[in-house]
Design a protein around this motif. Structure first.
Motif, PDB file in Angstrom:
ATOM      1  N   GLU A  97       1.639   6.605  -6.727  1.00  0.00           N
ATOM      2  CA  GLU A  97       0.492   7.538  -7.273  1.00  0.00           C
ATOM      3  C   GLU A  97       1.205   9.087  -7.171  1.00  0.00           C
ATOM      4  OE1 GLU A  97      -2.771   6.717  -4.835  1.00  0.00           O
ATOM      5  OE2 GLU A  97      -2.919   4.759  -5.556  1.00  0.00           O
ATOM      6  N   GLU A  98       1.846   9.202  -6.191  1.00  0.00           N
ATOM      7  CA  GLU A  98       2.508  10.757  -5.993  1.00  0.00           C
ATOM      8  C   GLU A  98       3.415  10.940  -7.122  1.00  0.00           C
ATOM      9  OE1 GLU A  98       3.188  14.260  -4.659  1.00  0.00           O
ATOM     10  OE2 GLU A  98       1.612  12.885  -4.019  1.00  0.00           O
ATOM     11  N   GLU A 155       4.755  14.102 -12.025  1.00  0.00           N
ATOM     12  CA  GLU A 155       4.769  13.722 -13.643  1.00  0.00           C
ATOM     13  C   GLU A 155       4.044  14.807 -14.337  1.00  0.00           C
ATOM     14  OE1 GLU A 155       5.191  13.093 -17.571  1.00  0.00           O
ATOM     15  OE2 GLU A 155       3.656  12.399 -16.565  1.00  0.00           O
ATOM     16  N   SER A 156       2.669  14.516 -14.074  1.00  0.00           N
ATOM     17  CA  SER A 156       1.725  15.222 -14.527  1.00  0.00           C
ATOM     18  C   SER A 156       1.688  16.775 -14.354  1.00  0.00           C
ATOM     19  CB  SER A 156       0.217  14.745 -14.097  1.00  0.00           C
ATOM     20  OG  SER A 156      -0.088  13.554 -14.577  1.00  0.00           O
ATOM     21  N   GLU A 157       2.102  17.218 -13.028  1.00  0.00           N
ATOM     22  CA  GLU A 157       2.367  18.743 -12.712  1.00  0.00           C
ATOM     23  C   GLU A 157       3.593  19.214 -13.674  1.00  0.00           C
ATOM     24  OE1 GLU A 157       2.097  22.485 -11.329  1.00  0.00           O
ATOM     25  OE2 GLU A 157       0.588  20.919 -11.292  1.00  0.00           O
ATOM     26  N   ALA A 158       4.619  18.391 -13.709  1.00  0.00           N
ATOM     27  CA  ALA A 158       5.696  18.706 -14.618  1.00  0.00           C
ATOM     28  C   ALA A 158       5.631  19.025 -15.992  1.00  0.00           C
ATOM     29  CB  ALA A 158       6.946  17.673 -14.315  1.00  0.00           C
ATOM     30  N   ALA A 166       0.905  -1.146   0.171  1.00  0.00           N
ATOM     31  CA  ALA A 166      -0.047   0.163   0.110  1.00  0.00           C
ATOM     32  C   ALA A 166       0.799   1.087  -0.076  1.00  0.00           C
ATOM     33  CB  ALA A 166      -0.790   0.230   1.188  1.00  0.00           C
ATOM     34  N   ALA A 167       1.740   1.276   0.762  1.00  0.00           N
ATOM     35  CA  ALA A 167       2.893   2.359   0.861  1.00  0.00           C
ATOM     36  C   ALA A 167       3.497   2.611  -0.541  1.00  0.00           C
ATOM     37  CB  ALA A 167       3.783   2.148   2.035  1.00  0.00           C
ATOM     38  N   ASN A 182       5.642   3.007 -12.636  1.00  0.00           N
ATOM     39  CA  ASN A 182       4.788   2.110 -13.450  1.00  0.00           C
ATOM     40  C   ASN A 182       5.242   0.696 -13.460  1.00  0.00           C
ATOM     41  OD1 ASN A 182       2.814   4.118 -14.223  1.00  0.00           O
ATOM     42  ND2 ASN A 182       3.692   4.474 -16.287  1.00  0.00           N
ATOM     43  N   ILE A 183       6.656   0.400 -13.596  1.00  0.00           N
ATOM     44  CA  ILE A 183       7.260  -1.014 -13.215  1.00  0.00           C
ATOM     45  C   ILE A 183       7.202  -1.244 -12.020  1.00  0.00           C
ATOM     46  CG2 ILE A 183       9.464  -2.327 -13.356  1.00  0.00           C
ATOM     47  CD1 ILE A 183      10.268  -0.317 -15.906  1.00  0.00           C
ATOM     48  N   ILE A 184       7.461  -0.576 -11.118  1.00  0.00           N
ATOM     49  CA  ILE A 184       7.330  -0.841  -9.600  1.00  0.00           C
ATOM     50  C   ILE A 184       5.794  -1.273  -9.327  1.00  0.00           C
ATOM     51  CG2 ILE A 184       7.324   0.067  -7.333  1.00  0.00           C
ATOM     52  CD1 ILE A 184       9.861   1.694  -8.157  1.00  0.00           C
ATOM     53  N   GLU A 185       4.856  -0.468  -9.726  1.00  0.00           N
ATOM     54  CA  GLU A 185       3.464  -0.981  -9.417  1.00  0.00           C
ATOM     55  C   GLU A 185       3.366  -2.203  -9.992  1.00  0.00           C
ATOM     56  OE1 GLU A 185       1.590   2.348 -11.592  1.00  0.00           O
ATOM     57  OE2 GLU A 185       1.164   3.372  -9.593  1.00  0.00           O
ATOM     58  N   GLY A 186       3.760  -2.438 -11.273  1.00  0.00           N
ATOM     59  CA  GLY A 186       3.408  -3.906 -11.845  1.00  0.00           C
ATOM     60  C   GLY A 186       4.099  -4.971 -10.989  1.00  0.00           C
TER      61      GLY A 186
END
Length: 84
Positions: A22-23, A28-31, A15-16, A74-78
């Protein structure tokens, strides 16, 4: 990125890790938004062509860095999803 990688050794941290990823995505979106605004301002307001070329290269490099961070997240999430 470093915090997420450190937590990967124990899937009890899933979860962490996902929250960190997510952060990273939000950052990245803000960047992306900041980069587009900076690029527009650069081309609109900078009269020196050499300065435009230099700053454009820097902005593009920063964009590549933030995109790569998102790719790693994204790789870490996978990894987390496959192992939790």
């Amino acid at each position: 990125m470093q915090a997420a990688v450190k937590l990967l050794s124990n899937m009890d941290n899933a979860a962490a890790i996902m929250k960190i990823c997510e952060e990273i995505d939000k950052l990245e979106s803000e960047a992306d938004r900041v980069e587009r605004a900076a690029m527009a301002k650069l081309f609109r307001d900078e009269p020196d062509v050499r300065q435009v070329i230099k700053l454009r290269a820097i902005y593009m490099l920063l964009e590549t860095v933030t995109d790569t961070c998102e790719d790693v997240a994204n790789i870490i999430e996978g990894i987390v999803l496959e192992n939790s």
